[in-house]
Design a protein around this motif. Structure first.
Motif, short mmCIF file in Angstrom:
data_model
loop_
_atom_site.label_atom_id
_atom_site.label_comp_id
_atom_site.label_asym_id
_atom_site.label_seq_id
_atom_site.Cartn_x
_atom_site.Cartn_y
_atom_site.Cartn_z
N ALA A 275 -27.36 0.12 -32.30
CA ALA A 275 -26.01 -0.47 -31.78
C ALA A 275 -26.38 -2.03 -31.55
N THR A 276 -25.66 -2.81 -32.19
CA THR A 276 -25.77 -4.28 -32.22
C THR A 276 -24.62 -4.95 -31.52
N ASP A 277 -23.41 -4.25 -31.55
CA ASP A 277 -22.15 -5.16 -31.00
C ASP A 277 -21.28 -4.17 -30.05
N TRP A 278 -21.98 -3.11 -29.43
CA TRP A 278 -21.19 -2.13 -28.39
C TRP A 278 -22.17 -1.68 -27.48
N LEU A 279 -21.67 -1.03 -26.26
CA LEU A 279 -22.40 -0.37 -25.39
C LEU A 279 -21.88 0.84 -24.90
N ARG A 280 -22.66 1.82 -24.61
CA ARG A 280 -22.02 3.15 -24.35
C ARG A 280 -22.48 3.47 -22.96
N PHE A 281 -21.45 3.66 -22.10
CA PHE A 281 -21.48 4.22 -20.45
C PHE A 281 -21.12 5.66 -20.46
N VAL A 282 -21.82 6.57 -19.89
CA VAL A 282 -21.50 8.04 -19.52
C VAL A 282 -21.31 8.30 -18.43
N GLY A 283 -20.38 9.06 -18.03
CA GLY A 283 -20.32 9.86 -16.83
C GLY A 283 -20.39 11.18 -16.90
N PRO A 379 -19.91 -11.99 -7.59
CA PRO A 379 -19.35 -10.53 -6.72
C PRO A 379 -17.90 -10.32 -6.92
N ALA A 380 -17.09 -11.68 -6.74
CA ALA A 380 -15.64 -11.41 -6.65
C ALA A 380 -15.03 -11.06 -8.09
N LEU A 381 -15.76 -11.40 -9.14
CA LEU A 381 -15.43 -11.22 -10.28
C LEU A 381 -15.59 -9.61 -10.69
N VAL A 382 -16.85 -9.15 -10.31
CA VAL A 382 -17.39 -7.57 -10.60
C VAL A 382 -16.25 -6.89 -9.84
N GLN A 383 -16.06 -6.99 -8.40
CA GLN A 383 -15.19 -6.42 -7.57
C GLN A 383 -13.58 -6.29 -8.14
N GLY A 384 -13.27 -7.61 -8.67
CA GLY A 384 -12.02 -7.55 -9.31
C GLY A 384 -11.77 -6.61 -10.62
N TRP A 385 -12.66 -6.50 -11.28
CA TRP A 385 -12.94 -5.61 -12.62
C TRP A 385 -12.80 -3.89 -12.04
N GLN A 386 -13.55 -3.92 -10.86
CA GLN A 386 -13.66 -2.42 -10.45
C GLN A 386 -12.37 -2.09 -9.91
N ALA A 387 -11.42 -2.78 -9.17
CA ALA A 387 -10.35 -2.60 -8.88
C ALA A 387 -9.29 -2.50 -10.04
N LEU A 388 -9.48 -3.36 -10.92
CA LEU A 388 -8.57 -3.40 -12.10
C LEU A 388 -8.64 -1.92 -13.04
N LEU A 389 -9.87 -1.58 -13.30
CA LEU A 389 -10.47 -0.32 -13.77
C LEU A 389 -9.76 0.88 -12.93
N ASP A 390 -9.86 0.86 -11.73
CA ASP A 390 -9.27 1.81 -10.80
C ASP A 390 -7.80 1.74 -10.90
N ASP A 391 -7.04 0.80 -11.08
CA ASP A 391 -5.57 0.82 -11.09
C ASP A 391 -5.05 1.21 -12.72
N GLU A 392 -6.02 0.89 -13.42
CA GLU A 392 -5.90 1.43 -14.85
C GLU A 392 -6.09 2.95 -15.17
N GLY A 393 -6.78 3.54 -14.28
CA GLY A 393 -7.13 4.88 -14.40
C GLY A 393 -8.30 4.98 -15.75
N ALA A 394 -8.99 3.85 -15.88
CA ALA A 394 -9.96 4.19 -17.11
C ALA A 394 -11.20 4.79 -16.96
N ILE A 395 -11.63 4.75 -15.96
CA ILE A 395 -12.93 5.72 -15.71
C ILE A 395 -12.89 6.48 -14.70
N ALA A 396 -11.97 6.79 -13.87
CA ALA A 396 -11.96 7.75 -12.45
C ALA A 396 -12.01 9.14 -13.33
N ALA A 397 -11.22 9.23 -14.56
CA ALA A 397 -11.54 10.71 -14.86
C ALA A 397 -12.87 11.11 -15.42
N ILE A 398 -13.62 10.29 -15.85
CA ILE A 398 -14.80 10.72 -16.38
C ILE A 398 -16.16 10.31 -15.48
N GLU A 399 -15.90 9.97 -14.36
CA GLU A 399 -17.09 9.75 -13.39
C GLU A 399 -17.56 10.97 -12.90
#
Length: 399
Positions: A275-283, A379-399
């Motif tokens: 892979a040269t243009d993407w990353l995969r994260f698994v839960g 740190p604030a930017l990372v925390q902002g992303w964490q909150a946004l991902l939780d609000d969107e339900g983007a990763i909670a279902a696969i953790e």
């Protein structure tokens, strides 16, 4: 596997017109610098992200490229060079005999005893001792390299503190590994001054031939570290980084790195060598694929900052992520464009428009606006992303 960030066309081009004034541009470049340091210092992402933004007529010699190379060198030291050095070290052995009234600390040499004292019982015993000598030219060279590396790591940690950042996992881990090596290994007990230049020992070590070759990998690492010019890092502060790209591109870079760091804290990164243009994260119940700098199918419109594709538990969903360094009054066209892209992509596609200021844009099921201020810290930017991902339900279902 490498994600070369300059390939992704952040900003729609590396030289987009800057948005805002010089103060805003400085804050944005500082934020991008912080986020690159966070992403590259995170152990799991360290060997993935690299930046070599360059002027059209120059080499990739900016501070961001220097820092990425330096952190990669620290990872190589901890994972490869120190374990290899433990196996490569050799000691010299010498034997000497000593006459003793009561033999101790060695083996009695019966033949030498009879020759030296034929009387019965002998007036003295000849005791042979085997002594091991660690202080060889090659070992002195290796120990000097390790001590010099310790000083380099300490200096890098001080740079992070000067930038008001906590030293990342790679820097802290390298310092701990070097401390343990010098504490537990015989090379750590060799008498060398802290300022002893390893190059003083190179000539004598090189004359040892085969023994010298055993530490060739460590020597190669040391030469690469010496070739990494840290002057740019000492001089850059944070405002001199990413001078080759626009402030808009730097804002996209900061947002993209914040997304990778936030995912890395919640999910496990799954290396994919091809892979040269993407990353995969698994839960435990699914996975997320992040693509950076995504063009549309016709290659006509501006590249997206990133896309996030979730699969596994829950309904497969794709998020189109666009970060724009624009004023609140300029958001409308971007919001409309994102909504059209989401509708074109079909069901299960949402869009996130990220800007420095809170925006009162219309809300639909496809598009959401979020604010990541340009004056944030890492740190604030990372925390902002964490909150946004939780609000969107983007990763909670696969953790």
């Amino acid at each position: 596997m490498r994600l070369s960030l300059e390939r992704f066309g952040f900003g729609g081009g590396l030289h987009d017109p800057d948005a805002g004034d010089a103060t805003t541009a400085g804050r944005v470049r500082r934020l991008a610098w912080w986020m690159l340091l966070e992403a590259c210092g995170e152990r799991r992402l360290a060997l993935v992200v690299e930046a070599a933004f360059r002027r059209p007529d120059g080499p990739p010699n900016g501070p961001e490229a220097t820092m990425v190379r330096l952190l990669a060198q620290l990872d190589r030291l901890v994972t490869i060079e120190l374990p290899r050095l433990v196996r490569a070290v050799r000691v010299e052995t010498t034997q000497r005999s000593e006459a003793m009234w009561a033999p101790r600390g060695g083996r009695v040499d019966a033949l030498a005893t009879v020759r030296a004292s034929p009387a019965t019982p002998p007036k003295a015993w000849m005791v042979r001792r085997v002594e091991r000598r660690v202080e060889t030219p090659v070992n002195l060279f290796a120990a000097a390299i390790v001590r010099a590396a310790t000083e380099h790591v300490r200096g890098v940690g001080e740079l992070y503190l000067r930038w008001r950042l906590a030293p990342p996992e790679l820097v802290v881990g390298a310092g701990v590994a070097l401390h343990r090596f010098l504490r537990d290994h015989p090379l750590g007990r060799l008498e060398l001054s802290p300022s002893d230049d390893p190059e003083r020992h190179r000539g004598a070590a090189a004359r040892r031939g085969i023994e010298f070759a055993r530490i060739s990998s460590l020597i190669d690492w040391w030469d690469n570290l010496r070739d990494t010019d840290l002057t740019a890092l000492h001089e850059v502060g944070q405002d001199g980084a990413f001078s080759e790209i626009s402030a808009g591109a730097a804002y996209e870079l900061a947002v993209a790195m914040g997304l990778l760091c936030a995912l890395g804290l919640r999910l496990a990164w799954a290396p994919t060598p091809d892979a040269t243009d993407w990353l995969r994260f698994v839960g435990r119940r699914g996975s997320v694929v992040v693509r950076l700098g995504v063009a549309d199918r016709y290659g006509i419109s501006r590249r997206m900052t990133a896309t996030l594709e979730r699969s596994g538990a829950g309904k497969p969903t794709t998020w189109l992520i666009e970060a724009r360094l624009c004023r609140s009054a300029e958001v409308g066209p971007h919001w409309a464009y994102l909504g059209a892209r989401a509708l074109q992509a079909g069901g299960g596609t949402r869009a996130l428009l990220i800007t420095p200021d809170a925006v009162a844009a219309p809300w639909t099921s496809q598009v959401r606006c979020a604010a990541f201020p340009s004056g944030s810290d890492a740190p604030a930017l990372v925390q902002g992303w964490q909150a946004l991902l939780d609000d969107e339900g983007a990763i909670a279902a696969i953790e």
